[in-house]
Enzyme design. Structure first.
Site, PDB file in Angstrom:
ATOM      1  N   ILE A  86      15.323 -11.818 -66.120  1.00 26.98           N
ATOM      2  CA  ILE A  86      15.319 -12.423 -65.027  1.00 26.98           C
ATOM      3  C   ILE A  86      16.223 -12.118 -64.433  1.00 26.98           C
ATOM      4  O   ILE A  86      17.082 -11.472 -64.663  1.00 26.98           O
ATOM      5  CB  ILE A  86      15.312 -14.562 -65.723  1.00 26.98           C
ATOM      6  N   CYS A  87      16.357 -11.296 -63.256  1.00 27.49           N
ATOM      7  CA  CYS A  87      17.033 -11.304 -61.992  1.00 27.49           C
ATOM      8  C   CYS A  87      17.938 -12.607 -61.545  1.00 27.49           C
ATOM      9  O   CYS A  87      16.778 -12.956 -60.346  1.00 27.49           O
ATOM     10  CB  CYS A  87      16.287 -10.593 -61.069  1.00 27.49           C
TER      11      CYS A  87
END
Length: 192
Positions: A86-87
């Site tokens: 996840i960014c």
């Protein structure tokens, strides 16, 4: 060592707040490895989906963010379609000890509703999002239906079943091993 009193307090708060549609379950008695569950935001391509997130809490929590990744496959510019990475700024440099597991999961849910294609985790998905939005929406809906609908099994159960084990044997092994996938595989291969 992570602040176990704080983690327990956070887990109680999450359990008592059913309106948020956020859940956290422990892997056995572990307070350092858990699974979060969020609902796909309404009026998005993820609506109707239930998304599972792996949560690992380091020794410096709450002074460092938990490590989170999607276990459920999701088609989104800020989530790796391969690894689930996840960014998200609150899981990196914008983390604060005032934040909690619940706020981190709610931030993941908000990210589903408001992708940031200019800061992608998955460049291919981000490009589709910006250049071919209709195709992106259709792919994201298809993935949500295929991987995140209520009738889908827990991702770990599905993964072990893909190895050729029956659902009953997988559930029995996971229960015996406190949800630890690696130990469950050993259990299943050992025939115990």
């Amino acid at each position: 060592m992570a602040d176990t009193n704080r983690i327990m307090k956070e887990l109680r708060e999450i359990a008592s707040d059913v309106a948020s549609q956020v859940k956290v379950t422990q892997h056995g008695d572990s307070l350092v490895h858990m699974k979060g569950t969020i609902a796909g935001p309404s009026e998005t391509v993820y609506e109707g989906g239930t998304f599972h997130i792996d949560i690992q809490i380091g020794a410096s929590y709450p002074f460092e963010p938990p490590k989170m990744k999607f276990l459920t496959k999701v088609w989104h510019p800020n989530v790796s379609s391969q690894t689930g990475a996840i960014c998200l700024d609150v899981l990196k440099d914008q983390w604060s000890p005032a934040l909690t597991l619940k706020t981190a999961l709610l931030s993941c849910q908000a990210l589903l509703a408001a992708p940031e294609p200019d800061d992608p985790q998955d460049a291919q998905v981000a490009q589709m999002y910006t250049e071919r939005r209709g195709e992106f929406d259709e792919t994201a809906r298809t993935w949500t239906k295929k991987y995140a609908t209520e009738d889908q099994k827990d991702p770990v159960v599905g993964e072990l079943m893909e190895m050729g084990f029956s659902e009953g044997a997988v559930l029995k092994a996971l229960t015996k091993c406190g949800g630890n996938k690696d130990r469950a595989v050993e259990e299943l291969l050992g025939g115990a």
